[in-house]
Design an enzyme around this catalytic site. Structure first.
Site, PDB file in Angstrom:
ATOM      1  N   TYR A 186     -11.191   8.918  -4.152  1.00 50.11           N
ATOM      2  CA  TYR A 186      -9.867   9.581  -3.265  1.00 50.11           C
ATOM      3  C   TYR A 186      -9.747  10.941  -4.090  1.00 50.11           C
ATOM      4  CZ  TYR A 186      -9.074   5.120  -0.827  1.00 50.11           C
ATOM      5  OH  TYR A 186      -9.122   3.996  -0.266  1.00 50.11           O
TER       6      TYR A 186
ATOM      7  N   LEU B 142      -3.497   1.045  11.451  1.00 56.10           N
ATOM      8  CA  LEU B 142      -3.102   1.600  12.522  1.00 56.10           C
ATOM      9  C   LEU B 142      -4.408   2.251  13.329  1.00 56.10           C
ATOM     10  CD1 LEU B 142       0.131   3.147  11.351  1.00 56.10           C
ATOM     11  CD2 LEU B 142      -0.224   1.015  12.577  1.00 56.10           C
TER      12      LEU B 142
ATOM     13  N   ILE C 190      -1.456  -1.045   3.772  1.00 56.21           N
ATOM     14  CA  ILE C 190      -1.432   0.210   3.007  1.00 56.21           C
ATOM     15  C   ILE C 190      -1.375   1.355   3.971  1.00 56.21           C
ATOM     16  CG2 ILE C 190      -1.807  -0.797   0.698  1.00 56.21           C
ATOM     17  CD1 ILE C 190      -4.805   0.160   1.002  1.00 56.21           C
TER      18      ILE C 190
ATOM     19  N   SER D 149      -0.205   8.182   4.628  1.00 53.92           N
ATOM     20  CA  SER D 149       0.751   9.228   5.280  1.00 53.92           C
ATOM     21  C   SER D 149       1.361  10.349   4.242  1.00 53.92           C
ATOM     22  CB  SER D 149       1.728   9.103   6.219  1.00 53.92           C
ATOM     23  OG  SER D 149       2.282  10.232   6.936  1.00 53.92           O
TER      24      SER D 149
ATOM     25  N   ASN E 162       7.453   3.384   8.132  1.00 53.89           N
ATOM     26  CA  ASN E 162       6.383   2.302   7.776  1.00 53.89           C
ATOM     27  C   ASN E 162       6.868   1.104   7.005  1.00 53.89           C
ATOM     28  OD1 ASN E 162       4.457   3.865   9.383  1.00 53.89           O
ATOM     29  ND2 ASN E 162       3.478   4.671   7.383  1.00 53.89           N
TER      30      ASN E 162
END
Length: 280
Positions: free
Chosen positions: A48, A182, A222, A225, A234
């Site tokens: 990441y 999501l 997890i 955002s 969330n």
């Protein structure tokens, strides 16, 4: 927040902040905000390229290290690198990691898993994870592992609830951690009439209903955002419960859509990817 007990007795929060596809400075801000507003699980990865920023946010949060559950992942290109775990610790600025994964069943993943076992036995990590493993790789892992993994991180959402894979995980006590919880921005999931209906009934957003479904399924979830509004929303899922009838209606959506498939070509490409782990 609720929490789950892993198969080695370690407890993990049911919900955390994911940082996939979030640039370092945005990840730092999101982590800092999340930790100040009730979160304690933060998920990142070598690939990441934001571990340094995530670690900085944790240290500057003012929270004791033991109050933050930190998970990250070794990338494929360092599975055979002897110092991969120690370099990950240095990037994060911590002397232990709560949950460390191997990120893909690609390259020499067996060497990567052996690194995790050694780190676990040395006390550098508190739990072992695997990511995106399917049934064939799980069979190979179970045949050779000295230490059973505690968590499998993989795609899971109401359109793809990993029903078959969970038949392999549940007998081993391996907890599922959902990514794409999501639908990776797929509006057909969040805008599905069922979640709008349930949201109206419970006074919640469709996204909150979906995240609540994950927790009631026993999944660690997890959502990622960089929006502080979404980060707060969330986490606001622990003051209601979906009924058995609700869960049965949601279950009828399973098998509708899957977003990620690890073809042999995709897996082979990962070993040749060398992200800038030290981005800051």
């Amino acid at each position: 927040m609720d929490s789950f007990e892993l198969n080695n007795g370690v407890r993990i929060p049911a919900l955390g902040l994911g940082t996939f596809l979030i640039a370092p400075r945005d990840a730092e801000k999101a982590v800092r905000h999340a930790l100040a507003h009730g979160y304690s699980l933060i998920d990142t990865a070598n690939a990441y390229c934001n571990e340094i920023a995530v670690g900085r946010a944790i240290r500057e949060s003012g929270l004791p290290r033991r109050s933050v559950f930190l998970s990250t992942k070794l990338w494929v290109s360092v599975y055979e690198a002897p110092q991969a775990v120690d370099k990950t610790l240095r990037r994060l600025g911590t002397d232990y990691i709560d949950l460390l994964f191997i990120h893909q069943p690609a390259g020499n993943w067996q060497a990567g898993y052996e690194q995790l076992e050694r780190a676990y036995e040395a006390g550098k990590i508190r739990a072992i994870g695997i990511s995106d493993f399917e049934a064939p790789e799980l069979a190979q892992l179970f045949a050779g592992a000295r230490v059973k993994p505690q968590v499998l991180q993989t795609e899971a959402h109401p359109f793809f609830a990993q029903t078959e894979l969970r038949k392999k995980l549940d007998p081993e006590g391996i907890r599922l951690m959902s990514w794409y919880p999501l639908g990776h921005g797929d509006r057909s999931l969040i805008d599905h009439p069922l979640f709008a209906e349930l949201g109206a009934r419970y006074g919640k957003t469709p996204a909150q209903v979906i995240l609540r479904w994950h927790v009631q399924m026993g999944f660690i979830v997890i959502p990622g955002s960089k929006s502080t509004v979404h980060v707060d929303e969330n986490a606001d899922i622990f003051d209601f419960s979906l009924s058995g009838e609700d869960l049965a209606r949601i279950a009828r959506l399973d098998g509708t859509r899957r977003y990620y498939t690890a073809t042999p070509e995709v897996l082979a490409s990962y070993a040749n990817m060398h992200p800038n782990f030290d981005a800051d």
